[in-house]
Motif scaffolding. Structure first.
Motif, mmCIF file in Angstrom:
data_model
loop_
_atom_site.group_PDB
_atom_site.id
_atom_site.type_symbol
_atom_site.label_atom_id
_atom_site.label_comp_id
_atom_site.label_asym_id
_atom_site.label_seq_id
_atom_site.Cartn_x
_atom_site.Cartn_y
_atom_site.Cartn_z
ATOM 1 N N VAL A 5 108.189 8.895 -80.876
ATOM 2 C CA VAL A 5 108.441 9.284 -79.479
ATOM 3 C C VAL A 5 108.158 10.759 -79.200
ATOM 4 O O VAL A 5 107.819 11.126 -78.077
ATOM 5 C CB VAL A 5 109.900 8.975 -79.024
ATOM 6 C CG1 VAL A 5 110.099 7.518 -78.735
ATOM 7 C CG2 VAL A 5 110.929 9.516 -79.984
ATOM 8 N N ILE A 9 105.792 10.481 -76.276
ATOM 9 C CA ILE A 9 106.573 10.484 -75.028
ATOM 10 C C ILE A 9 107.010 11.901 -74.640
ATOM 11 O O ILE A 9 106.685 12.386 -73.552
ATOM 12 C CB ILE A 9 107.814 9.559 -75.171
ATOM 13 C CG1 ILE A 9 107.390 8.141 -75.606
ATOM 14 C CG2 ILE A 9 108.627 9.519 -73.871
ATOM 15 C CD1 ILE A 9 106.532 7.384 -74.638
ATOM 16 N N VAL A 10 107.714 12.575 -75.550
ATOM 17 C CA VAL A 10 108.284 13.888 -75.195
ATOM 18 C C VAL A 10 107.164 14.897 -74.902
ATOM 19 O O VAL A 10 107.210 15.596 -73.891
ATOM 20 C CB VAL A 10 109.226 14.396 -76.315
ATOM 21 C CG1 VAL A 10 109.810 15.761 -75.946
ATOM 22 C CG2 VAL A 10 110.354 13.388 -76.548
ATOM 23 N N GLY A 17 115.265 10.613 -71.263
ATOM 24 C CA GLY A 17 116.469 11.042 -71.985
ATOM 25 C C GLY A 17 117.531 9.972 -72.138
ATOM 26 O O GLY A 17 118.725 10.281 -72.180
ATOM 27 N N CYS A 18 117.116 8.709 -72.261
ATOM 28 C CA CYS A 18 118.111 7.629 -72.353
ATOM 29 C C CYS A 18 118.829 7.614 -73.698
ATOM 30 O O CYS A 18 119.931 7.088 -73.815
ATOM 31 C CB CYS A 18 117.451 6.276 -72.100
ATOM 32 S SG CYS A 18 116.316 5.747 -73.397
ATOM 33 N N GLY A 19 118.212 8.173 -74.737
ATOM 34 C CA GLY A 19 118.877 8.273 -76.040
ATOM 35 C C GLY A 19 118.738 7.043 -76.924
ATOM 36 O O GLY A 19 119.254 7.023 -78.044
ATOM 37 N N THR A 20 118.046 6.024 -76.457
ATOM 38 C CA THR A 20 117.951 4.784 -77.232
ATOM 39 C C THR A 20 117.231 5.011 -78.559
ATOM 40 O O THR A 20 117.637 4.478 -79.595
ATOM 41 C CB THR A 20 117.234 3.705 -76.391
ATOM 42 O OG1 THR A 20 117.847 3.683 -75.109
ATOM 43 C CG2 THR A 20 117.355 2.330 -77.027
ATOM 44 N N ILE A 32 119.633 14.039 -79.432
ATOM 45 C CA ILE A 32 119.364 14.270 -78.000
ATOM 46 C C ILE A 32 119.987 15.603 -77.581
ATOM 47 O O ILE A 32 121.166 15.855 -77.839
ATOM 48 C CB ILE A 32 119.944 13.127 -77.135
ATOM 49 C CG1 ILE A 32 119.391 11.763 -77.567
ATOM 50 C CG2 ILE A 32 119.694 13.370 -75.650
ATOM 51 C CD1 ILE A 32 117.924 11.529 -77.293
ATOM 52 N N CYS A 59 111.333 2.557 -76.592
ATOM 53 C CA CYS A 59 111.276 3.525 -75.484
ATOM 54 C C CYS A 59 110.777 2.858 -74.206
ATOM 55 O O CYS A 59 109.728 2.203 -74.217
ATOM 56 C CB CYS A 59 110.353 4.685 -75.853
ATOM 57 S SG CYS A 59 110.160 5.830 -74.475
ATOM 58 N N PRO A 60 111.497 3.009 -73.092
ATOM 59 C CA PRO A 60 111.060 2.351 -71.852
ATOM 60 C C PRO A 60 109.741 2.891 -71.311
ATOM 61 O O PRO A 60 109.127 2.270 -70.448
ATOM 62 C CB PRO A 60 112.209 2.625 -70.875
ATOM 63 C CG PRO A 60 112.913 3.820 -71.416
ATOM 64 C CD PRO A 60 112.745 3.766 -72.909
ATOM 65 N N PHE A 61 109.299 4.048 -71.800
ATOM 66 C CA PHE A 61 108.039 4.612 -71.316
ATOM 67 C C PHE A 61 106.890 4.473 -72.320
ATOM 68 O O PHE A 61 105.835 5.070 -72.159
ATOM 69 C CB PHE A 61 108.233 6.074 -70.876
ATOM 70 C CG PHE A 61 108.986 6.128 -69.575
ATOM 71 C CD1 PHE A 61 108.336 5.955 -68.374
ATOM 72 C CD2 PHE A 61 110.365 6.261 -69.564
ATOM 73 C CE1 PHE A 61 109.028 5.939 -67.174
ATOM 74 C CE2 PHE A 61 111.069 6.252 -68.367
ATOM 75 C CZ PHE A 61 110.398 6.085 -67.166
HETATM 76 S S1 SF4 Z 1 113.749 6.180 -75.872
HETATM 77 FE FE1 SF4 Z 1 114.659 7.310 -74.163
HETATM 78 S S2 SF4 Z 1 115.242 9.318 -75.057
HETATM 79 FE FE2 SF4 Z 1 113.822 8.349 -76.498
HETATM 80 S S3 SF4 Z 1 111.816 9.179 -75.916
HETATM 81 FE FE3 SF4 Z 1 112.053 7.234 -74.824
HETATM 82 S S4 SF4 Z 1 112.934 7.819 -72.805
HETATM 83 FE FE4 SF4 Z 1 113.178 9.563 -74.211
#
Ligand code: SF4
Ligand SMILES: Cc1cc2nc3c(=O)[nH]c(=O)nc-3n(C[C@H](O)[C@H](O)[C@H](O)COP(=O)(O)OP(=O)(O)OC[C@H]3O[C@@H](n4cnc5c(N)ncnc54)[C@H](O)[C@@H]3O)c2cc1C
Ligand code: SF4
Length: 459
Positions: A5, A9-10, A17-20, A32, A59-61
């Motif tokens: 991630v 993603i980051v 920032g959901c923390g999953t 986080i 990750c939702p994204f």
């Molecule tokens: S799972 Fe959540 S906290 Fe981790 S990178 Fe994806 S959006 Fe960010």
């Protein structure tokens, strides 16, 4: 090593920032933390030597399955299930409020009623939801609650970053049945996580979604607190975002900040809150790439009844979309026992109540995707296609809001020293954008006028 991630993603500013990811990482290598803009993001506490890629898969994204694909697996075979592209799957829709929790809740109090009902009926052992913390740097956090009073004190909307890493770890450690509340992207992350992790799958048995148009950073709350007169955010102990006044419609709600001396600072939606909200100041970039309005993967989704027939009263009314037969039974039981005042409402009305959010997350999203593609940005796959075909005024509005979103974050940092915000300078630097938005709206009204005149003549 599979991609993780941090790189995918980051670094592409797509994290909500959901923390999953941090909650599910078997090596516990992710933590986080706040970034300078007051948004949560994960960082590596040590180098990941497993390379399993699980963080990215939940990750939702990430480009894992989309909401429609996951929804079909969960709800597609349930008898009586309906589907609309706007709402996802649904069994039925209701309008109503809780007779007990309406006054102290964000809207009609149906969410708090539903959560307490789950505990009382022994359907779950624990409720997992954001709870006020009395910590100026962390005003809310996800907590695991097991009694009605704690659930009641968690009622209200948290327009504030919260993350689930710790509760996801605890759910894996402590056996029991859990119900979790979440915004659409958080519920998607949970669904992806439960597909991968047996303990989470067996223990999280109810998911409760909230309709969502956008999230805000911690700096948003600091700015509004300063606007309300409390210019030392180190001293803020708590904030309530959805205060109701008997003399005002529920749509003109107020934020109330309480400091360490119990001084209270109040500011209404119409006194400057709406300007920052509507113009997307302090909104995380990830929200620009979100197409789920109705938390399509939640067993039940609650929202405000933003319809003219309900939004004029001062108390608040909920709309809800139900996707699970068990939830339907609970709602019917609540109606029979007079715990809630609720009746069926057409799904078209539910869609109408969120028309603004649908415009933002579907029509405008397709143009945002096009603009991002033009810039060569890495963006997630969405259920709407990139498109440049959008009216001139809308095009300008989208660009202006994107600019305000970015500028507000930086201008806030430039004008914030020793825990104090220079509101006057911040506002004067945001003013040129606000003026342009105002002019754009005026122009929109004028261009509508001849259209209306032509239509009247044609009639
Ligand atoms: S799972 Fe959540 S906290 Fe981790 S990178 Fe994806 S959006 Fe960010
Ligand atoms: C960021 C955000 C944006 C929203 N945008 C819209 C919108 O555009 N349109 C709309 O109709 N409704 C929106 N909502 C939902 C709305 O604010 C109410 O939460 C909803 O109508 C439920 O009202 P209620 O009276 O039943 O909730 P309550 O009885 O007050 O209970 C709310 C429950 O939700 C939990 N909760 C609060 N904030 C969060 C959060 N951030 N994440 C997870 N759980 C949370 C609380 O802990 C509490 O248990 C949004 C909510 C949030 C947090
Ligand atoms: S707009 Fe989408 S991405 Fe942003 S917080 Fe809401 S559900 Fe998550």
């Amino acid at each position: 090593m599979k991609p993780n991630v941090i790189d995918e993603i980051v670094k592409n500013d797509l994290c909500i920032g959901c923390g999953t990811c941090a909650g599910i990482c078997p090596q516990k290598t992710l933590k986080i933390q706040d970034n300078e803009y007051g948004e949560y993001i994960p960082s590596e506490t040590r180098e990941c030597n497993s390379g399993c890629g699980l963080c990215l898969e939940v990750c939702p994204f990430s480009n894992s399955e989309n909401e429609t694909e996951i929804g079909t697996k969960i709800y597609g075979n349930i008898e009586g299930m309906n589907y609309l592209p706007e709402t996802g799957y649904y069994l039925d829709s209701y309008v109503g409020y809780s007779n007990k929790f309406r006054r102290s809740s964000a809207s009609g109090g149906m969410t708090t009623w539903f959560l307490t009902k789950l505990l009382k009926e022994g359907i779950v052992d624990y409720i997992v939801c954001p709870t006020p913390r009395k910590n100026p740097e962390k005003l809310f956090s996800f907590e695991i609650l097991s009694d009605e009073n704690s659930v009641k004190s968690a009622s209200g909307s948290a327009y504030y970053p919260v993350e689930m890493s710790e509760v996801i770890q605890k759910i894996q450690e402590i056996p029991g049945h859990y119900a979790v509340t979440g915004l659409p992207c958080f519920i998607k992350a949970l669904r992806l996580a439960t597909q991968k992790n047996k303990k989470l799958r067996e223990r999280i048995i109810v998911t409760i979604g909230l309709v969502c148009g956008q999230m805000k950073s911690k700096n948003y709350t600091k700015y509004i607190a300063a606007l309300a007169g409390n210019n030392n955010f180190n001293k803020i102990q708590s904030v309530y975002y959805r205060g109701k006044s008997p003399e005002k419609p529920v749509s003109d709600y107020y934020y109330q900040f309480i400091d360490e001396n119990d001084s209270r600072y109040k500011i209404f939606w119409s006194e400057g809150v709406s300007e920052a909200w509507i113009n997307r100041w302090f909104t995380p970039n990830a929200c620009n790439y979100c197409d789920d309005v109705f938390a399509e993967l939640a067993d039940v989704t609650f929202m405000d009844a933003w319809l003219p027939e309900y939004s004029k009263d001062s108390m608040g009314t909920n709309l809800l979309l139900v996707r699970s037969p068990e939830v339907l039974d609970i709602i019917q039981n609540g109606i029979n026992k007079l715990e809630i005042t609720a009746s069926k409402i057409s799904v078209e009305k539910v869609i109408q109540s969120q028309s603004g959010v649908l415009e933002l997350k579907r029509k405008q999203l397709s143009h945002r995707l096009y603009l991002a593609q033009q810039k060569g940005l890495k963006i997630p796959e969405k259920r709407v296609n990139p498109s440049k075909d959008i009216g001139l005024l809308k095009k300008r509005e989208i660009k202006l809001k994107a600019l305000m979103q970015e500028e507000s974050k930086q201008i806030f940092l430039d004008n914030c020293q020793s825990q104090r915000v220079d509101v006057k300078t911040f506002r004067s630097r945001m003013n040129p954008f606000v003026r342009q938005t105002y002019q754009l709206r005026l122009l929109g009204k004028f261009t509508l006028l001849p259209m209306r005149a032509i239509k009247r003549i044609c009639k």
